[in-house]
Design a protein around this motif. Structure first.
Motif, mmCIF file in Angstrom:
data_model
loop_
_atom_site.group_PDB
_atom_site.id
_atom_site.type_symbol
_atom_site.label_atom_id
_atom_site.label_comp_id
_atom_site.label_asym_id
_atom_site.label_seq_id
_atom_site.Cartn_x
_atom_site.Cartn_y
_atom_site.Cartn_z
ATOM 1 N N SER A 65 -15.702 -2.816 1.025
ATOM 2 C CA SER A 65 -14.960 -3.002 2.267
ATOM 3 C C SER A 65 -15.118 -1.810 3.202
ATOM 4 O O SER A 65 -15.379 -1.963 4.400
ATOM 5 N N ASN A 70 -16.428 -4.003 9.075
ATOM 6 C CA ASN A 70 -15.760 -3.351 10.202
ATOM 7 C C ASN A 70 -14.539 -4.125 10.688
ATOM 8 O O ASN A 70 -13.748 -3.608 11.473
ATOM 9 N N SER A 71 -14.403 -5.355 10.237
ATOM 10 C CA SER A 71 -13.314 -6.214 10.688
ATOM 11 C C SER A 71 -12.245 -6.336 9.612
ATOM 12 O O SER A 71 -12.558 -6.593 8.436
ATOM 13 N N VAL A 72 -10.991 -6.164 10.015
ATOM 14 C CA VAL A 72 -9.879 -6.349 9.077
ATOM 15 C C VAL A 72 -9.861 -7.789 8.571
ATOM 16 O O VAL A 72 -9.598 -8.049 7.391
ATOM 17 N N ALA A 75 -12.524 -8.219 5.917
ATOM 18 C CA ALA A 75 -12.109 -7.551 4.684
ATOM 19 C C ALA A 75 -11.031 -8.357 3.965
ATOM 20 O O ALA A 75 -11.063 -8.517 2.737
ATOM 21 N N ALA A 76 -10.083 -8.882 4.733
ATOM 22 C CA ALA A 76 -9.013 -9.680 4.130
ATOM 23 C C ALA A 76 -9.581 -10.927 3.459
ATOM 24 O O ALA A 76 -9.159 -11.299 2.353
#
Length: 232
Positions: A65, A70-72, A75-76
């Motif tokens: 991650s 780069n994106s929340v 990653a979620a």
């Protein structure tokens, strides 16, 4: 999953089979506490993976991650997919374990493996302590197959360099680097034999089970809107 038995593995090898003889002799040799055939590197690999499978993979997920996403939101989604696959793989593995109730090397080897062609060793001991639940299939290999495969599906490739760190005090190399997700699967299959608590067939069956779980999770859950792979 629809049920805990949805991905139940096929039965373990028959005790009269060549596969069982090969598995038995291999773990008896390389998995024993005082093995003369296990190399120092193999011993260290065994100790590295003699940690909680979920903890090892959470460590790897954090590394992936931080280094590749780069994106929340991305990653979620990755964590949701991986941890759902991990949890379902554990359920599937433990269903199979208690359905078959297959014996561990520490029980089979002193008894001679239930096969007159095999040699018994009443004093045989594994490299690490044997877990107190049935052998077949391997929990570590099921979890590793599920998480590594879901990561390959998520990124669209098996080839991605990542690191994993163990908390096992006996491991000399605390952090290992892998260039492919499947490389970790291959290593843990060997590792569980090296420490004397699993047979190779059990490890391979568990990995295949984990891959099935991962395919199911990736197809049915946390699907991105507009992704043509899911008809969107």
């Amino acid at each position: 999953m629809n049920s805990d038995s949805q991905f139940r593995v096929n039965p373990p090898p028959d005790l009269s089979s060549d596969t069982w003889v090969e598995d038995y002799n291999e773990v008896m040799s390389v998995g024993s506490l005082n093995s003369t055939t296990r190399t120092p590197d193999q011993t260290d690999i065994g100790y590295f993976w003699a940690d909680s499978g979920p903890i090892l993979w959470q460590n790897a997920l954090r590394y992936v991650s931080l280094n590749y996403l780069n994106s929340v939101g991305d990653a979620a989604r990755m964590f949701a997919l991986a941890d759902t696959a991990l949890a379902d793989a554990q359920i599937a593995v433990w269903d199979s374990k208690y359905f078959y109730n297959f014996w561990r090397p520490i029980t089979a080897i002193p008894a001679g493996g239930g096969n007159p062609t095999l040699e018994a060793d009443p004093n045989w001991q594994p490299l690490i302590n044997t877990p107190n639940f049935p052998e077949y299939p391997s929990g570590h290999c099921g979890v590793s197959g599920a998480v590594s495969h879901i990561l390959g599906l998520f990124f669209g490739t098996d080839e991605l360099t990542f690191q994993m760190t163990t908390t096992n005090a006996h491991a000399l190399q605390k952090t290992r680097t892998f260039s492919r997700f499947s490389q970790a699967e291959d290593e843990v299959i060997n590792a569980r034999v090296f420490v004397g608590i699993h047979y190779r067939t059990s490890d391979r069956a568990a990995r295949a089970q984990g891959l099935q779980v991962a395919d199911w999770v990736f197809k049915n859950f946390f699907r991105p809107i507009g992704d043509p792979r899911f008809g969107g």
